[in-house]
Write an enzyme that holds these catalytic residues in place. Structure first.
Site, PDB file in Angstrom:
ATOM      1  N   HIS A  47      -7.160  -1.090  15.117  1.00 38.24           N
ATOM      2  CA  HIS A  47      -7.285  -0.361  13.852  1.00 38.24           C
ATOM      3  C   HIS A  47      -7.079  -1.312  12.665  1.00 38.24           C
ATOM      4  CE1 HIS A  47      -6.370   3.302  11.247  1.00 38.24           C
ATOM      5  NE2 HIS A  47      -5.818   2.334  10.529  1.00 38.24           N
ATOM      6  N   GLU A  48      -5.997  -2.064  12.705  1.00 34.99           N
ATOM      7  CA  GLU A  48      -5.699  -2.950  11.560  1.00 34.99           C
ATOM      8  C   GLU A  48      -6.742  -4.059  11.442  1.00 34.99           C
ATOM      9  OE1 GLU A  48      -3.757  -1.566   9.700  1.00 34.99           O
ATOM     10  OE2 GLU A  48      -2.641  -0.301  11.098  1.00 34.99           O
ATOM     11  N   ALA A  53       1.762   0.146  10.981  1.00 41.38           N
ATOM     12  CA  ALA A  53       1.299  -1.212  10.720  1.00 41.38           C
ATOM     13  C   ALA A  53       0.543  -1.233   9.405  1.00 41.38           C
ATOM     14  CB  ALA A  53       0.378  -1.677  11.846  1.00 41.38           C
ATOM     15  N   MET A  54       0.372  -2.431   8.860  1.00 41.50           N
ATOM     16  CA  MET A  54      -0.317  -2.569   7.576  1.00 41.50           C
ATOM     17  C   MET A  54      -1.296  -3.723   7.627  1.00 41.50           C
ATOM     18  SD  MET A  54      -0.800  -1.554   4.524  1.00 41.50           S
ATOM     19  CE  MET A  54      -2.068  -2.374   3.555  1.00 41.50           C
ATOM     20  N   GLU A  55      -2.509  -3.448   7.171  1.00 44.55           N
ATOM     21  CA  GLU A  55      -3.638  -4.367   7.361  1.00 44.55           C
ATOM     22  C   GLU A  55      -3.741  -5.514   6.362  1.00 44.55           C
ATOM     23  OE1 GLU A  55      -3.846  -1.131   6.320  1.00 44.55           O
ATOM     24  OE2 GLU A  55      -5.471  -0.831   4.885  1.00 44.55           O
ATOM     25  N   ASN A  56      -2.645  -5.935   5.693  1.00 42.09           N
ATOM     26  CA  ASN A  56      -2.723  -7.032   4.718  1.00 42.09           C
ATOM     27  C   ASN A  56      -3.699  -8.104   5.205  1.00 42.09           C
ATOM     28  OD1 ASN A  56      -0.285  -5.870   3.451  1.00 42.09           O
ATOM     29  ND2 ASN A  56       0.696  -6.678   5.289  1.00 42.09           N
ATOM     30  N   HIS A  64      -9.791  -2.867   9.653  1.00 40.77           N
ATOM     31  CA  HIS A  64      -9.606  -2.860   8.198  1.00 40.77           C
ATOM     32  C   HIS A  64      -9.922  -4.216   7.565  1.00 40.77           C
ATOM     33  CE1 HIS A  64      -7.920   1.040   7.322  1.00 40.77           C
ATOM     34  NE2 HIS A  64      -6.831   0.883   8.039  1.00 40.77           N
ATOM     35  N   GLU A 111       0.828  -1.207   0.000  1.00 41.48           N
ATOM     36  CA  GLU A 111       0.000   0.000   0.000  1.00 41.48           C
ATOM     37  C   GLU A 111       0.863   1.258   0.000  1.00 41.48           C
ATOM     38  OE1 GLU A 111      -3.965   1.927   2.082  1.00 41.48           O
ATOM     39  OE2 GLU A 111      -2.597   0.856   3.349  1.00 41.48           O
TER      40      GLU A 111
HETATM   41  N1  BES Z   1      -3.097   1.377   5.919  1.00 44.80           N
HETATM   42  C1  BES Z   1      -2.276   1.953   6.912  1.00 44.80           C
HETATM   43  C2  BES Z   1      -0.804   1.779   6.666  1.00 44.80           C
HETATM   44  C3  BES Z   1      -0.221   2.699   5.626  1.00 44.80           C
HETATM   45  C4  BES Z   1       0.034   4.016   5.925  1.00 44.80           C
HETATM   46  C5  BES Z   1       0.122   2.235   4.377  1.00 44.80           C
HETATM   47  C6  BES Z   1       0.582   4.854   4.977  1.00 44.80           C
HETATM   48  C7  BES Z   1       0.660   3.060   3.435  1.00 44.80           C
HETATM   49  C8  BES Z   1       0.906   4.378   3.733  1.00 44.80           C
HETATM   50  C9  BES Z   1      -2.601   1.358   8.275  1.00 44.80           C
HETATM   51  O1  BES Z   1      -3.865   0.844   8.413  1.00 44.80           O
HETATM   52  C10 BES Z   1      -2.505   2.476   9.266  1.00 44.80           C
HETATM   53  O2  BES Z   1      -3.325   3.340   9.220  1.00 44.80           O
HETATM   54  N2  BES Z   1      -1.509   2.455  10.140  1.00 44.80           N
HETATM   55  C11 BES Z   1      -1.282   3.495  11.102  1.00 44.80           C
HETATM   56  C12 BES Z   1      -1.607   3.051  12.482  1.00 44.80           C
HETATM   57  C13 BES Z   1      -2.956   3.455  12.951  1.00 44.80           C
HETATM   58  C14 BES Z   1      -3.194   3.015  14.367  1.00 44.80           C
HETATM   59  C15 BES Z   1      -3.260   4.917  12.844  1.00 44.80           C
HETATM   60  C16 BES Z   1       0.174   3.864  11.060  1.00 44.80           C
HETATM   61  O3  BES Z   1       0.885   3.263  10.283  1.00 44.80           O
HETATM   62  O4  BES Z   1       0.575   4.751  11.784  1.00 44.80           O
HETATM   63 ZN    ZN Z   2      -5.373   2.249   8.617  1.00 44.27          ZN
END
Ligand code: BES
Ligand code: ZN
EC number: 3.4.11.-
Length: 891
Positions: free
Chosen positions: A326-327, A291-294, A330, A151
């Site tokens: 959060h993840e 983190a990433m929600e794969n 998703h 992502e």
């Molecule tokens: N989908 C995002 C990760 C992401 C962020 C991918 C930017 C590509 C670019 C993930 O779900 C996310 O939001 N992660 C947050 C943590 C959350 C608790 C706010 C992060 O990475 O800080």
């Molecule tokens: Zn997110």
């Protein structure tokens, strides 16, 4: 006007959001990918084969798909049993990151075809695509693992694909690796067999995973490496936490248990079973985001998933819980139902943010997360969205490199605020019913914002489309000014666009927001009142007491007359206001002073009146508003700055002494954070008793007693050691960064080093990012604290200008790190001359990937400059009067 507003669309209303989108031609549609990958840990490359099943939508003699930094060796087009072409011609377009495959025999509309490509990719160190991540084994040797981050648009870096969220397909993934390594992907293992590797000439294993459901490319994940795991059977499907061998896997226990409980809760709440056969969560040593929600294989930064109760504090625990929940949110919202293009990103991130608070509040009611929502999420949204260079929640996205810039406080925080607002308006039960209908209707599909509004309208019986469109399609939010008419017991309310730079032009103030007034009076809260016009009068029971925006679930600020603000201060002391009300009221007053709606001295007086306040979040807001004033006044006379510091000390010292800094088992979650905050705030403002206590703890720590400093105050003790100490303290903290095995402690050390003002030490701090000993994921950590003093702010900027080419080389436009760094290195300035320096430096440079961050930094400087020119004298007089009074009372 800042000259750097490179191509930002300020307002999306009324325009076709899809216009100018750079997307793939729709002549073929992918339905299934068969992907095989074999990493080479010596050369840091991998060999891949992908076979894509295609539905042919139009007669075609070409296929375009996304690729990035892949070396393609062979391409074959097959239709049925016939090879249409075994050596088609390939052309590459760098700007759109697409490879166009052209062949002579056309594929016929309505038929099925297969595209097979063999390629070599780089196991890069950029934390994007299929990349390598390293860690130090206990014996000092280096361990390497290979993992993915797709992502938003890096799946194309891992394998040739149709890399758009709406081009969902099924995936069958196979990994070839050394037998001793763990192989993971979104799905569970279908088969494992020995295979003779052409690459190494040795026997390896091929691990084939089961075919996935229909999903977007950005959610594909696979990992190869040496990993340990723990597992729980508390959920109906297996849940595991994995970590590399340098980590104590038991530290994954908290996340593991929470994940199992949360999955069960989400299945019930969404009335939708988790459709994959397992859930794995993996700690990755090098990770760009948190983190990433794969789907089925969530990846995390180490600090965001591993947690050790003994060595980490309460706020770290809350962060880990937030990230995990959060993840997991998703997995439904984002993975099962996906936005149809990146301009709908807020649907993903806004909802997951809202849902993490919602579920956290149910799992840990004693944490009172909806209170801290007012200080964190809401203020984050209102702060960014008060800049001219902000953007609407639904923002047009045209190119790949633009996508990363919208993973910001608008998509996450303002997005979740909009959902909170609507959930309060509809009631949480109706809101959740709407969410269930939405998920059912669109499972395995893609949606636009309107689909969510439609589901919520249906579930609630209220028409939410018109109301909500205004909030998501326009940039900004209003300030509601309230005046009173005593004769007929009415209040007059008027809305206008709020800009922090206090220079709203009439054409920027055209949108009329539906403002939920949330009128609190002695009779309770009236949730029905909505201001949809520019201005209106409302009758209220009595002017003795009223407040707007009860609990601050609305997205606006309220400007009261100075007299009313004073009365509200009294109402707060009389217990007529909720914690959220008190917190939000202080936030509004502080922010409005910064925008010129009232005098900053008025805010200081308001804060002074809160000395009997007992709640943590309220104090958190008080201290952060005082911090904002100190930040704007950072380049002003030392005497004034000292005066503000004295005021801070007077506010918090006694409270800090009373609360103490000994942490007992019986302390609840909030109490722990409250004590920590008071201790830090008093000590940083120079309180002698706290300083002495910190000094003693630090001395013991330096002498080898690692438990001498409680994790809840670790950052403050390190901070004081650096602020009031010298080289010796710096060495101890740097050494802690280098040698500690606890990531949380290492990060705190790295994060505080910049507090030191000594020019020699500033220089050393600025050497860290390129020293090779700080991971690229962490380069911003040693920089941030340099912003706490003028010497550091100047040095940071010099460092950035001298190293800009190197920074741009290391952090490509597609990653958000460059924007973060530019913002850290520029936004703390407060003077026009510095703004001009910044503008001049970037003039003529490519701003690709960080134009938004830069424009926002420039706006922030401009806003502070304007604030200072309005209230410099006001604060000088206030501070002098305050000091005179203190001297008198001391005599
Ligand atoms: N989908 C995002 C990760 C992401 C962020 C991918 C930017 C590509 C670019 C993930 O779900 C996310 O939001 N992660 C947050 C943590 C959350 C608790 C706010 C992060 O990475 O800080
Ligand atoms: Zn997110």
């Amino acid at each position: 006007m800042c000259k750097l507003h490179g191509g930002t669309e300020a307002d999306a209303a009324g325009m076709d959001i899809t216009k100018g989108r750079e997307i793939l031609p729709a002549n073929v549609v992918p339905t299934h990918y068969d992907l095989t990958v074999e990493p080479d840990f010596k050369k840091f490359t991998y060999e891949g084969t992908v076979i894509v099943d295609l539905d042919v939508a139009e007669d075609s003699t070409s296929i375009s798909l996304n690729t990035l930094e892949l070396d393609i060796h062979s391409t074959k087009i097959i239709s049925g049993s016939q090879t249409i072409s075994s050596s088609p011609s390939l052309s590459y377009d760098e700007s759109s990151q697409t490879t166009k495959i052209t062949f002579e025999n056309s594929l016929k509309k309505g038929s099925k075809a297969q595209l097979e490509m063999k390629f070599t990719g780089q196991l890069n160190d950029k934390m994007a695509g299929f990349y390598r991540s390293t860690y130090k084994n206990t014996d000092g040797s280096q361990g390497v693992l290979a993992t993915t981050q797709m992502e938003p648009t890096d799946a194309r870096r891992a394998f040739p694909c149709f890399d758009e969220p709406s081009l969902k397909a099924e995936f069958t993934i196979s990994l070839i690796a050394d037998k001793k390594l763990t192989c993971l992907s979104n799905m569970d293992v279908a088969s494992e067999a020995d295979v003779q590797s052409e690459m190494s000439g040795t026997t390896k294993k091929i691990v084939k995973f089961n075919r996935s459901p229909r999903m977007s490319t950005y959610l594909v994940a696979f990992i190869v490496g040496e990993l340990n795991y723990i597992e729980t059977d508390k959920f109906r499907l297996p849940v595991r936490v994995y970590a590399p061998p340098n980590q104590d896997i038991e530290h994954g226990r908290f996340s593991l248990e929470l994940a199992a409980r949360t999955l069960e809760f989400y299945e019930k709440t969404f009335d939708s079973p988790f459709p994959l056969p397992k859930m794995d969560m993996v700690a990755i040593p090098d990770f760009a985001a948190g983190a990433m929600e794969n789907w089925g294989l969530i990846t995390y930064r180490v600090v965001d998933v591993l947690f050790d109760e003994k060595t980490s504090g309460a706020s770290t625990k809350e962060r880990v819980a937030e990230v995990v929940q959060h993840e997991l949110a998703h997995q439904w919202f984002g993975n099962l139902v996906t936005m149809d293009f990146w301009d709908g990103l807020w649907l993903n991130e806004g909802f997951a943010t809202w849902m993490s608070w919602y579920s956290c509040n149910i799992f840990y009611p004693e944490w009172k997360v909806w209170q801290s929502y007012v200080t964190d999420t809401l203020q984050g949204a209102l702060s960014l969205d008060s800049l001219r260079s902000s953007h609407p929640i639904e923002v047009p996205v045209k190119k790949a490199e633009e996508v990363n810039q919208i993973f910001d406080a608008i998509s996450y925080s303002k997005g979740s605020c909009v959902l909170r607002m609507i959930s309060k308006y509809l009631g949480e039960d109706a809101f959740m019913e709407g969410i269930r209908q939405y998920l059912k209707k669109h499972a395995y599909g893609n949606t636009q914002t309107g689909d969510l509004w439609a589901a919520l309208s249906q579930a609630s019986g209220k028409n939410v489309v018109e109301t909500m469109d205004i909030w998501t399609k326009h940039v900004g939010y209003p300030v509601v000014s309230v005046t009173e008419n005593e004769k007929d017991n009415t209040i007059h309310v008027k809305q206008n666009r709020l800009l922090r730079t206090a220079d709203v032009k009439p054409e920027e103030d055209q949108v009329l927001y539906p403002v939920f007034l949330g009128l609190r009076t002695k009779d309770g809260v009236n949730e029905e009142l909505v201001l949809s016009k520019r201005e209106d009068n409302f009758k209220i029971p009595s002017l003795d007491f009223f407040k707007l925006n009860a609990d601050h679930s609305g997205i606006y600020r309220t400007s009261y007359t100075p007299k009313r603000l004073e009365k509200l201060g009294q109402a707060a002391r009389d217990g007529l206001l909720s914690v959220e009300d008190r917190t939000g009221m202080i936030a509004d007053a502080g922010a409005l002073a910064a925008c010129g709606y009232q005098k900053t001295s008025g805010v200081l007086n308001l804060l002074k009146g809160f000395d009997s306040e007992t709640e943590f979040v309220v104090w958190n807001e008080i201290i952060s508003r005082l911090g904002a004033i100190q930040g704007a006044w950072i380049f002003e006379d030392q005497k004034i700055r000292d005066g503000l510091e004295t005021f801070q000390r007077d506010l918090v010292s006694e409270k800090a002494h009373k609360a103490g800094w000994v942490f007992k088992d019986g302390d609840d979650h909030i109490q722990q954070q409250f004590k920590g905050m008071l201790f830090g705030s008093a000590g940083m403002a120079g309180d002698a008793t706290v300083r002495k206590a910190a000094k003693d703890m630090f001395a013991k720590f330096a002498a080898g007693d690692k438990s001498a400093i409680h994790p809840n105050i670790r950052g403050s003790v390190f901070g004081m050691a650096l602020k009031y100490g010298g080289k010796e303290e710096y060495e101890v903290i740097l050494d802690t960064y280098r040698k500690s095995v606890n990531v949380d402690e290492r990060n705190t050390a790295l994060r505080t080093l910049g507090r030191s003002k000594d020019p020699e030490l500033i220089k050393r701090t600025l050497e860290l990012p390129f020293s090779g000993e700080v991971k690229e994921q962490d380069v911003y950590l040693p920089l941030s604290a340099l912003r706490t003093h003028p010497e550091g702010i100047g040095a940071l900027y010099e460092w950035m200008t001298q190293n800009f080419d190197e920074l741009a080389r290391r952090f490509p436009a597609g990653l958000s790190m460059l924007g973060t760094l530019v913002s850290i290195c520029t936004s703390s300035f407060t003077k026009k001359a510095d703004l001009e320096r910044v503008e001049k430096f970037f003039d003529g440079k490519s701003l690709k990937g960080f134009n938004q961050s830069l424009a926002q930094s420039c706006d922030a400087i401009k806003a502070k400059e304007a604030w200072l020119s309005r209230d410099r004298q006001d604060i000088k007089e206030w501070v002098e009067a305050y000091q005179a009074k203190s001297i008198k009372s001391e005599l």
